[in-house]
Design a protein around this motif. Structure first.
Motif, short mmCIF file in Angstrom:
data_model
loop_
_atom_site.label_atom_id
_atom_site.label_comp_id
_atom_site.label_asym_id
_atom_site.label_seq_id
_atom_site.Cartn_x
_atom_site.Cartn_y
_atom_site.Cartn_z
N SER A 54 50.72 49.88 29.96
CA SER A 54 49.32 49.71 30.01
C SER A 54 48.48 50.78 29.91
CB SER A 54 49.07 48.67 30.87
OG SER A 54 49.85 47.36 30.73
N MET A 56 44.36 51.35 30.50
CA MET A 56 43.22 50.76 31.31
C MET A 56 42.35 51.58 30.79
SD MET A 56 44.73 50.04 35.06
CE MET A 56 45.51 51.56 35.30
N VAL A 96 46.15 46.33 38.58
CA VAL A 96 46.96 46.53 37.35
C VAL A 96 48.26 47.45 37.60
CG1 VAL A 96 46.81 47.31 34.91
CG2 VAL A 96 45.35 45.91 35.80
N LYS A 100 51.95 46.31 36.82
CA LYS A 100 52.73 46.85 35.57
C LYS A 100 53.68 48.06 36.16
CE LYS A 100 49.97 44.56 32.82
NZ LYS A 100 50.35 43.55 32.12
N ASN A 104 53.96 53.02 34.88
CA ASN A 104 53.85 52.46 33.25
C ASN A 104 52.24 52.34 33.06
OD1 ASN A 104 56.64 52.17 33.28
ND2 ASN A 104 56.68 50.34 34.31
N THR A 105 51.40 53.05 33.75
CA THR A 105 50.27 52.74 33.21
C THR A 105 49.25 54.39 32.98
OG1 THR A 105 49.22 52.80 35.46
CG2 THR A 105 49.66 50.62 34.73
N VAL A 333 42.16 46.31 29.38
CA VAL A 333 43.56 46.43 29.69
C VAL A 333 44.25 46.46 28.42
CG1 VAL A 333 45.68 45.90 30.81
CG2 VAL A 333 43.29 45.74 32.04
N PHE A 334 44.92 47.32 27.85
CA PHE A 334 45.68 47.37 26.66
C PHE A 334 47.05 47.35 26.91
CE2 PHE A 334 42.11 49.67 25.28
CZ PHE A 334 41.56 49.30 23.95
N ASP A 335 47.74 46.24 26.65
CA ASP A 335 49.19 46.18 26.86
C ASP A 335 50.03 46.36 25.55
OD1 ASP A 335 49.16 45.30 29.43
OD2 ASP A 335 48.50 43.32 28.90
N GLU A 337 53.83 46.93 23.80
CA GLU A 337 55.18 46.70 23.74
C GLU A 337 56.02 47.60 22.96
OE1 GLU A 337 57.11 44.68 25.43
OE2 GLU A 337 55.76 43.42 26.29
N ALA A 352 45.04 43.28 23.93
CA ALA A 352 43.99 43.70 24.77
C ALA A 352 42.99 42.62 25.53
CB ALA A 352 42.98 44.84 24.13
#
Length: 608
Positions: A54, A56, A96, A100, A104-105, A333-335, A337, A352
């Motif tokens: 993610s 932010m 966050v 996550k 991972n951020t 917050v952009f996730d 994959e 997002a």
């Protein structure tokens, strides 16, 4: 270019050499574009096939650390009960990271960091971070908070330049992360004046690192809005043009993901007309026209857009954009994959969302870190500088001629008259423009403090004098009247202003002339009965206009003023000039300056 604590050296080293990142430390190979992990065959079942992380994002923080309004001297609140400030955002960020996994951020910002509150003003002008007398300056409160929060990068905003390049460089040096500006170039060499991008490595257990390229883009309007600070020093080409240069470079460095952080709005609109060949709000254009971008953090326009998807014309791939609300009210917050395929990580999906700062408490560590600075500023803004005979409010200023705006114009016109007293223009009449910058400004009856006066003029604008003809003054007034919604029926004050999204600060009233604005008529033919000294305005007459630097440099695209001859300019903020005026006078008495010089009409009949 000065070096900061993490020693970001030019374009390549700013891409990650020796820089601590969310998942560890980037290896020197990152600076050379080599990726040791991608040399292995992880497509044969020996490594992970999927990975999620993610990013932010914040934007337009404008000097807000705490949920505090220095102009009202109490906690910030609005009709929607939003909360503001990095202390709140820090709590959201921690949540966050726990969800996550911290490794991972990433955390980035889209600009406008060091201007907007009395907290940020104090450390630029009262106790400047640049230092004085050979002494090192204090650490900026925004640097204290953002370093604690472990930002990975931030784009330059246009308001970063308000206090001059030395202040910006001092702030840059205090940061543990790079300030990015791929379209902020040295005016002489046309080379980047700031790192254009950064690259961050995310460690994937038992698999190759994921390399994330972060490209920073700022607003071309800086060349107009802060002309006095940047002319001859820096130049600002378009976002699309520079993104087309640097996105391929990031991909060539082996970046699996490219995200832009743009201090530029979504819609392609421009407030400065054709004064520059580059659009002001170009983020959607960047997504549409530049291949290779996965997501864009948007800033500048103070709007909340949780998620918007734009399809790139060349590749047909979707780009996800998100703009969190201003002042630290929201966190985007952009996730992401990713899937490992064909020897490298591929983006499978991006989503997002925004998270609301009013749902959490302030981070106690941020509160402790910046408490001394906050307390010092609270004491400063509560200094008494004079007294006021009768309360003045700005509530009705968008549709009535009220004394509190007349006060700004009186101070500006007196300042310009004094400045031109010994010049060849001394005999010319001085007009003055002012806008309602805050509908909640109040100068109370009785004791008047610095925060009372500063709350009336919330921007760091400086004052200029420009030479205009009567015809240009008339055109200026007519353009300003575009602010009103054409209304032929019942008049509701809440519905007649801000036509076509025009902000309050782009509606100017002009003192020294009297006039009427007919809201029943279409835009372009509303202003009538323009009088000067009791007579109809002479289009050929010459006038001096006391005008703020934003407007004089083309902000708002008002006609005539940007090309008009400059007779005088001051480097001090109008806000400081107002505070000094109140101190010198001792007493504010609206009987000395208040008069009704303009009014709204409907088919010639006064509305209020």
């Amino acid at each position: 270019m000065p070096l900061n604590r993490r020693t970001f050296l030019g374009t390549t080293a700013a891409a990650g050499a020796g820089v601590a990142v969310a998942g560890g430390v980037a290896s020197p190979a990152a600076a050379e574009g080599r990726d040791p992990g991608h040399g292995h065959d992880h497509g044969q079942g020996r490594g992970p096939k999927r990975y999620a992380f993610s990013v932010m994002g914040t934007t337009d923080l404008h000097g807000h650390v705490f949920n505090w309004d220095y102009f009202t001297d109490k906690e910030y609140d609005d009709a929607a009960h939003n909360d503001v400030g990095l202390a709140k955002i820090s709590t959201l960020v921690d949540a966050v990271r726990k969800e996550k996994g911290r490794h991972n951020t990433l955390l980035i910002d889209a600009g406008d960091i060091i201007q907007g509150t009395q907290l940020s003003y104090y450390y630029a002008r009262v106790e400047p971070i640049t230092g004085s007398g050979g002494r090192r300056g204090p650490e900026h409160p925004m640097a204290l908070a953002m370093n604690h929060m472990r930002y990975d990068a931030a784009a330059l905003g246009n308001h970063e330049f308000n206090y001059g390049i030395p202040t910006l460089r001092a702030f840059q040096e205090q940061l543990d992360f790079p300030l990015l500006g791929a379209n902020a170039l040295d005016a002489k060499t046309l080379k980047p004046a700031f790192p254009p991008y950064a690259v961050r490595r995310l460690r994937v257990p038992h698999g190759p690192d994921v390399k994330v390229g972060i490209l920073g883009l700022t607003n071309p309007g800086i060349a107009i809005w802060d002309k006095a600070n940047v002319q001859g020093k820096m130049t600002f080409p378009g976002l699309v043009e520079q993104a087309k240069i640097y996105v391929p470079k990031l991909r060539a460095l082996g970046c699996d993901v490219v995200i832009c952080t743009d201090h530029s709005g979504l819609d392609g609109g421009t407030s400065y007309g054709d004064a520059l060949p580059y659009p002001e709000n170009a983020s959607s254009l960047v997504a549409e026209q530049v291949p290779g971008i996965d997501a864009i953090l948007v800033g500048h326009t103070h709007k909340e857009v949780a998620s918007r998807t734009v399809v790139n014309k060349e590749t047909g791939k979707s780009v996800v954009l998100s703009e969190p609300y201003m002042w630290g009210m929201r966190l985007s917050v952009f996730d992401f994959e990713l899937e490992f395929s064909r020897g490298r990580w591929q983006v499978v999906s991006v989503t997002a969302e925004v998270r609301n700062a009013n749902a959490v408490a302030e981070d106690p560590v941020v509160k402790r870190l910046v408490k001394a600075e906050h307390d010092k500023v609270v004491a400063y803004v509560n200094q008494v500088v004079g007294t006021n005979a009768a309360e003045m409010r700005s509530t009705e200023a968008p549709y009535k001629d009220v004394p509190i705006i007349d006060l700004i114009n009186r101070i500006q016109s007196e300042t310009v008259k004094a400045a031109l007293a010994s010049s060849e223009y001394a005999a010319l009449p001085v007009l003055s423009q002012a806008a309602c910058f805050s509908r909640s400004a109040v100068i109370p009856a009785g004791k008047v403090t610095i925060r009372d006066v500063a709350g009336l003029y919330v921007y760091e604008n400086t004052l200029e004098a420009r030479l205009l003809t009567g015809a240009q003054v008339r055109a200026y007034l007519e353009f300003s009247a575009n602010y009103y919604v054409q209304t032929t029926g019942a008049v509701d004050p809440a519905k007649i202003t801000n036509a076509n999204g025009t902000p309050d600060y782009n509606y100017d009233v002009v003192s020294g002339v009297s006039y009427e604005i007919d809201i029943a008529k279409p835009a372009g033919s509303r202003v009538s009965k323009v009088m000067f000294d009791g007579k109809p305005l002479d289009d050929s007459a010459r006038f001096v206009l006391a005008v703020n630097n934003y407007r004089a440099n083309g902000g708002g695209n008002f006609p005539g003023v940007a090309a008009a001859k400059q007779l005088w300019a001051n480097s001090d903020e109008i806000r400081n000039t107002m505070i000094a005026w109140v101190k010198a006078k001792g007493v504010i008495d609206q009987k000395e300056f208040a008069s009704v010089e303009w009014k709204l009409t409907q088919n010639g009949v006064p509305v209020f």
